[in-house]
Design a protein around this motif. Structure first.
Motif, PDB file in Angstrom:
ATOM      1  N   SER A 284       0.835  -1.192   0.000  1.00 37.86           N
ATOM      2  CA  SER A 284       0.000   0.000   0.000  1.00 37.86           C
ATOM      3  C   SER A 284       0.874   1.248   0.000  1.00 37.86           C
ATOM      4  O   SER A 284       1.887   1.304   0.700  1.00 37.86           O
ATOM      5  CB  SER A 284      -0.898  -0.004   1.246  1.00 37.86           C
ATOM      6  OG  SER A 284      -1.511   1.248   1.411  1.00 37.86           O
TER       7      SER A 284
ATOM      8  N   ASP B  91       0.198   3.896   1.419  1.00 40.98           N
ATOM      9  CA  ASP B  91       0.150   4.401   2.791  1.00 40.98           C
ATOM     10  C   ASP B  91       1.169   3.719   3.702  1.00 40.98           C
ATOM     11  O   ASP B  91       1.553   4.280   4.725  1.00 40.98           O
ATOM     12  CB  ASP B  91      -1.249   4.235   3.384  1.00 40.98           C
ATOM     13  CG  ASP B  91      -2.284   5.079   2.661  1.00 40.98           C
ATOM     14  OD1 ASP B  91      -1.915   6.135   2.101  1.00 40.98           O
ATOM     15  OD2 ASP B  91      -3.467   4.683   2.659  1.00 40.98           O
ATOM     16  N   ASP B  92       1.603   2.513   3.335  1.00 43.40           N
ATOM     17  CA  ASP B  92       2.575   1.785   4.152  1.00 43.40           C
ATOM     18  C   ASP B  92       4.023   2.147   3.837  1.00 43.40           C
ATOM     19  O   ASP B  92       4.928   1.765   4.569  1.00 43.40           O
ATOM     20  CB  ASP B  92       2.397   0.274   3.974  1.00 43.40           C
ATOM     21  CG  ASP B  92       1.115  -0.232   4.596  1.00 43.40           C
ATOM     22  OD1 ASP B  92       0.569   0.456   5.484  1.00 43.40           O
ATOM     23  OD2 ASP B  92       0.647  -1.310   4.186  1.00 43.40           O
TER      24      ASP B  92
END
Length: 88
Positions: A31, A33-34
């Protein structure tokens, strides 16, 4: 008049990080976001085949050439972003 700097592919310099993060996330199957800008890509599963694929994707997306010796030094998202911006 647009005064924002653009890279070789016509992408505003401010958008380079967003684009790099998206490419890295797609190639490494993580992701966006990760992703942390300073975490080594090996921690996300980067290996030799994915490093080659990542380099190809970045070259195509930004219209730049990333020599093998330079690619070997690009170990984090932050380093890639800096390199791509520097090639603009």
């Amino acid at each position: 008049m647009n005064t924002r700097t653009r890279d070789n592919a016509g992408i505003p310099a401010a958008d380079v990080e967003v684009r790099v993060r998206a490419i890295v996330a797609e190639v490494l199957w993580v992701s966006v976001d990760d992703l942390d800008a300073s975490t080594p890509l090996i921690d996300y599963g980067l290996d030799s085949p994915t490093a080659i694929e990542l380099t190809i994707q970045l070259e195509q997306a930004f219209g730049i050439d990333i020599p093998e010796d330079a690619a070997a030094q690009l170990n984090t998202v932050g380093q890639i972003v800096y390199y791509v911006k520097d090639q603009s």
